[in-house]
Scaffold this motif. Structure first.
Motif, PDB file in Angstrom:
ATOM      1  N   PHE A   1      25.258   9.223  11.899  1.00 13.89           N
ATOM      2  CA  PHE A   1      24.021   8.757  12.527  1.00 13.89           C
ATOM      3  C   PHE A   1      23.845   7.252  12.409  1.00 13.89           C
ATOM      4  O   PHE A   1      23.379   6.609  13.348  1.00 13.89           O
ATOM      5  CB  PHE A   1      22.803   9.501  11.962  1.00 13.89           C
ATOM      6  N   VAL A   2      24.222   6.688  11.288  1.00 16.87           N
ATOM      7  CA  VAL A   2      24.125   5.232  11.126  1.00 16.87           C
ATOM      8  C   VAL A   2      25.065   4.528  12.104  1.00 16.87           C
ATOM      9  O   VAL A   2      24.658   3.606  12.816  1.00 16.87           O
ATOM     10  CB  VAL A   2      24.431   4.806   9.675  1.00 16.87           C
TER      11      VAL A   2
ATOM     12  N   SER B   1      26.343   5.720  14.847  1.00 21.04           N
ATOM     13  CA  SER B   1      25.887   5.971  16.215  1.00 21.04           C
ATOM     14  C   SER B   1      24.717   5.064  16.578  1.00 21.04           C
ATOM     15  O   SER B   1      24.649   4.543  17.691  1.00 21.04           O
ATOM     16  CB  SER B   1      25.463   7.432  16.379  1.00 21.04           C
ATOM     17  N   SER B   2      23.817   4.858  15.638  1.00 18.78           N
ATOM     18  CA  SER B   2      22.676   3.971  15.876  1.00 18.78           C
ATOM     19  C   SER B   2      23.142   2.544  16.089  1.00 18.78           C
ATOM     20  O   SER B   2      22.656   1.849  16.980  1.00 18.78           O
ATOM     21  CB  SER B   2      21.704   4.016  14.695  1.00 18.78           C
ATOM     22  N   TRP B   3      24.091   2.094  15.278  1.00 15.77           N
ATOM     23  CA  TRP B   3      24.632   0.745  15.451  1.00 15.77           C
ATOM     24  C   TRP B   3      25.299   0.593  16.805  1.00 15.77           C
ATOM     25  O   TRP B   3      25.167  -0.425  17.461  1.00 15.77           O
ATOM     26  CB  TRP B   3      25.621   0.412  14.351  1.00 15.77           C
TER      27      TRP B   3
ATOM     28  N   LEU C   1      24.598   2.249  19.554  1.00 17.42           N
ATOM     29  CA  LEU C   1      23.551   2.200  20.571  1.00 17.42           C
ATOM     30  C   LEU C   1      22.893   0.829  20.602  1.00 17.42           C
ATOM     31  O   LEU C   1      22.725   0.234  21.664  1.00 17.42           O
ATOM     32  CB  LEU C   1      22.497   3.281  20.307  1.00 17.42           C
ATOM     33  N   LEU C   2      22.541   0.294  19.454  1.00 16.22           N
ATOM     34  CA  LEU C   2      21.917  -1.022  19.396  1.00 16.22           C
ATOM     35  C   LEU C   2      22.864  -2.112  19.866  1.00 16.22           C
ATOM     36  O   LEU C   2      22.470  -3.025  20.585  1.00 16.22           O
ATOM     37  CB  LEU C   2      21.439  -1.319  17.971  1.00 16.22           C
TER      38      LEU C   2
ATOM     39  N   THR D   1      23.317  -2.344  23.677  1.00 13.76           N
ATOM     40  CA  THR D   1      22.163  -2.794  24.446  1.00 13.76           C
ATOM     41  C   THR D   1      21.733  -4.212  24.096  1.00 13.76           C
ATOM     42  O   THR D   1      20.873  -4.772  24.744  1.00 13.76           O
ATOM     43  CB  THR D   1      20.960  -1.846  24.243  1.00 13.76           C
TER      44      THR D   1
END
Length: 57
Positions: A11-12, A14-16, A18-19, A22
């Motif tokens: 999750f970490v 994946s979040s990185w 995504l950020l 963008t």
């Protein structure tokens, strides 16, 4: 069995990803490395690799 540590890592990362994808500050190398790390963790639990989609960014 998926451990809590692996789920957290996934999750970490994946979040990185995504950020990073963008953000106007993200370099292509950074995004590629995060994607690689996510896919390493996914492979450990038998999941297929992810890929970037230019249609979604």
């Amino acid at each position: 069995m998926i451990t809590v540590k692996r789920l957290f890592t996934f999750f970490v990362l994946s979040s990185w990803l995504l950020l990073a994808s963008t953000s106007s500050y993200a370099s292509a190398e950074y995004v590629a490395e995060v994607l690689r790390l996510v896919n390493v963790e996914r492979a450990k639990v038998g999941l297929n690799p992810l890929c970037l989609s230019t249609q979604l960014t």
